[in-house]
Design a protein around this motif. Sequence first.
Motif, PDB file in Angstrom:
ATOM      1  N   UNK A   1      -5.359 -10.627  14.515  1.00 55.03           N
ATOM      2  CA  UNK A   1      -5.664 -10.605  12.746  1.00 55.03           C
ATOM      3  C   UNK A   1      -6.853  -9.304  12.862  1.00 55.03           C
ATOM      4  N   UNK A   2      -6.807  -9.158  11.258  1.00 56.07           N
ATOM      5  CA  UNK A   2      -7.445  -8.025  11.651  1.00 56.07           C
ATOM      6  C   UNK A   2      -7.254  -6.306  10.885  1.00 56.07           C
ATOM      7  N   UNK A   3      -7.136  -5.332  11.273  1.00 58.23           N
ATOM      8  CA  UNK A   3      -6.975  -4.158  10.051  1.00 58.23           C
ATOM      9  C   UNK A   3      -5.556  -3.947  11.084  1.00 58.23           C
ATOM     10  N   UNK A   4      -4.232  -2.897  10.389  1.00 57.56           N
ATOM     11  CA  UNK A   4      -3.071  -2.350  11.124  1.00 57.56           C
ATOM     12  C   UNK A   4      -3.301  -0.941  10.510  1.00 57.56           C
ATOM     13  N   UNK A   5      -3.546  -0.176  11.890  1.00 59.21           N
ATOM     14  CA  UNK A   5      -3.551   1.514  11.331  1.00 59.21           C
ATOM     15  C   UNK A   5      -2.044   2.310  11.107  1.00 59.21           C
ATOM     16  N   UNK A   6      -1.565   3.272  10.208  1.00 55.45           N
ATOM     17  CA  UNK A   6      -0.823   4.107  10.739  1.00 55.45           C
ATOM     18  C   UNK A   6      -1.483   5.359  10.760  1.00 55.45           C
ATOM     19  N   UNK A   7      -0.823   5.909  12.139  1.00 55.07           N
ATOM     20  CA  UNK A   7      -2.004   6.834  12.362  1.00 55.07           C
ATOM     21  C   UNK A   7      -0.593   8.280  12.632  1.00 55.07           C
ATOM     22  N   UNK A   8      -1.352   9.254  12.149  1.00 60.43           N
ATOM     23  CA  UNK A   8      -0.682   9.873  12.042  1.00 60.43           C
ATOM     24  C   UNK A   8      -0.934  11.536  12.653  1.00 60.43           C
ATOM     25  N   UNK A   9      -0.631  12.294  13.860  1.00 61.44           N
ATOM     26  CA  UNK A   9      -0.857  13.607  14.142  1.00 61.44           C
ATOM     27  C   UNK A   9       0.368  14.904  13.797  1.00 61.44           C
ATOM     28  N   UNK A  10      -0.054  15.548  13.420  1.00 63.56           N
ATOM     29  CA  UNK A  10       0.190  16.896  13.274  1.00 63.56           C
ATOM     30  C   UNK A  10       0.190  18.095  13.851  1.00 63.56           C
TER      31      UNK A  10
ATOM     32  N   UNK B   1       0.433  -1.451   0.206  1.00 64.87           N
ATOM     33  CA  UNK B   1      -0.248  -0.136   0.179  1.00 64.87           C
ATOM     34  C   UNK B   1       0.650   1.062   0.119  1.00 64.87           C
ATOM     35  N   UNK B   2       0.810   2.438  -0.933  1.00 62.31           N
ATOM     36  CA  UNK B   2       1.474   3.406  -1.043  1.00 62.31           C
ATOM     37  C   UNK B   2       0.624   4.737  -1.146  1.00 62.31           C
ATOM     38  N   UNK B   3       0.521   5.330  -0.539  1.00 65.00           N
ATOM     39  CA  UNK B   3      -0.723   6.967  -0.274  1.00 65.00           C
ATOM     40  C   UNK B   3       0.676   7.841  -0.457  1.00 65.00           C
ATOM     41  N   UNK B   4      -0.203   8.981  -1.166  1.00 63.60           N
ATOM     42  CA  UNK B   4       0.838  10.504  -0.984  1.00 63.60           C
ATOM     43  C   UNK B   4      -0.377  11.108  -0.526  1.00 63.60           C
ATOM     44  N   UNK B   5      -0.174  11.944   0.324  1.00 58.55           N
ATOM     45  CA  UNK B   5      -1.783  13.030   1.280  1.00 58.55           C
ATOM     46  C   UNK B   5      -0.809  14.058   1.620  1.00 58.55           C
ATOM     47  N   UNK B   6      -1.340  15.862   2.301  1.00 59.79           N
ATOM     48  CA  UNK B   6      -1.120  15.865   2.955  1.00 59.79           C
ATOM     49  C   UNK B   6      -2.762  16.494   4.508  1.00 59.79           C
ATOM     50  N   UNK B   7      -1.351  16.323   5.425  1.00 60.76           N
ATOM     51  CA  UNK B   7      -2.292  16.953   7.108  1.00 60.76           C
ATOM     52  C   UNK B   7      -2.102  17.781   6.868  1.00 60.76           C
ATOM     53  N   UNK B   8      -3.215  18.541   7.406  1.00 64.92           N
ATOM     54  CA  UNK B   8      -3.007  19.791   8.150  1.00 64.92           C
ATOM     55  C   UNK B   8      -2.651  19.959   9.669  1.00 64.92           C
ATOM     56  N   UNK B   9      -2.301  20.989   9.953  1.00 62.97           N
ATOM     57  CA  UNK B   9      -1.204  21.242  11.218  1.00 62.97           C
ATOM     58  C   UNK B   9      -3.088  21.845  12.132  1.00 62.97           C
ATOM     59  N   UNK B  10      -2.924  21.054  14.223  1.00 61.88           N
ATOM     60  CA  UNK B  10      -3.658  21.768  14.659  1.00 61.88           C
ATOM     61  C   UNK B  10      -3.207  22.555  15.906  1.00 61.88           C
ATOM     62  N   UNK B  11      -3.497  22.982  17.020  1.00 58.77           N
ATOM     63  CA  UNK B  11      -3.094  23.206  18.099  1.00 58.77           C
ATOM     64  C   UNK B  11      -3.484  22.042  18.806  1.00 58.77           C
ATOM     65  N   UNK B  12      -4.819  21.085  18.355  1.00 60.09           N
ATOM     66  CA  UNK B  12      -5.209  20.110  19.113  1.00 60.09           C
ATOM     67  C   UNK B  12      -5.584  19.139  18.313  1.00 60.09           C
ATOM     68  N   UNK B  13      -4.509  18.377  17.368  1.00 62.02           N
ATOM     69  CA  UNK B  13      -5.072  17.471  16.468  1.00 62.02           C
ATOM     70  C   UNK B  13      -5.949  16.306  16.303  1.00 62.02           C
ATOM     71  N   UNK B  14      -6.661  15.793  15.491  1.00 63.41           N
ATOM     72  CA  UNK B  14      -7.022  14.634  15.562  1.00 63.41           C
ATOM     73  C   UNK B  14      -6.147  13.065  14.611  1.00 63.41           C
ATOM     74  N   UNK B  15      -6.331  11.920  15.037  1.00 66.37           N
ATOM     75  CA  UNK B  15      -5.542  11.265  14.691  1.00 66.37           C
ATOM     76  C   UNK B  15      -6.028  11.457  13.213  1.00 66.37           C
ATOM     77  N   UNK B  16      -5.154  11.089  11.745  1.00 64.99           N
ATOM     78  CA  UNK B  16      -5.244  10.357  10.779  1.00 64.99           C
ATOM     79  C   UNK B  16      -4.827   8.814   9.996  1.00 64.99           C
TER      80      UNK B  16
END
Length: 223
Positions: A99-108, A25-40
């Motif tokens: 078993x299931x799904x693995x998530x790679x989560x980012x916070x900015x 899986x390969x993806x390129x995306x933009x993550x907005x910065x916040x003072x109290x960010x939510x995970x993407x």
Amino acid sequence: MARLSPVFFSFVLTTTLLLLADPASAVKFQIQAYRYPQSKCIWNPIHNNALIIVTANVGPGEGQQVDVEIVDSSPQKNVYLSKKNINGETRLAVTSHAEGEVGVCFKNTLDSSYPSEKASKAARIIDLDVDIGADAVDYNAIANQESLSGLETEMRKLEGIVKEIVDEMAYLKKRELRFTDTNMSTNNRVQNFAWFTILSLAGLGAWQIMHLRSFFKRKYLID
């Protein structure tokens, strides 16, 4: 009658196995910065004991801190790895526990000293690659370490892909058996409830008949 050459047969076999295997899986995306960010989070299906290689290339961004966390979707909500303030290319390796799904989560997270008038434009570009199972194995390193030829390296790759397919079939069979057991259990419960309902209605009907008979006798309507 024309005969298929071994080279053509090997090509067809390799292509088929690659199509059946789990793709990277390969993806390129933009993550907005916040003072109290939510995970993407970016999610990918996994099996138990699968090797997962995450390569994240984080673009520049002043006054911003990107944190990464690798989790899964199991009831235990396993957190495999957490790393703060990643910059440039970061390579992470974990092994799944369920078993299931693995998530790679980012916070900015936006720095408190960052100008408020520019906050809406604060963002960073992330180029993410997630390799799972056979795709995560570095066969070139194995070939160099074990002095394998090109053909032996390809055979080692095919061996890994075949193992993944066998594991996938075993997992599907296990799920099928679990669903079959669930269906049988549900059918038994429905059947038991149906018998209980029939017996309850029969008992209620008998009680009503006896009650009415006793009532009519008291009123001397019947002998």
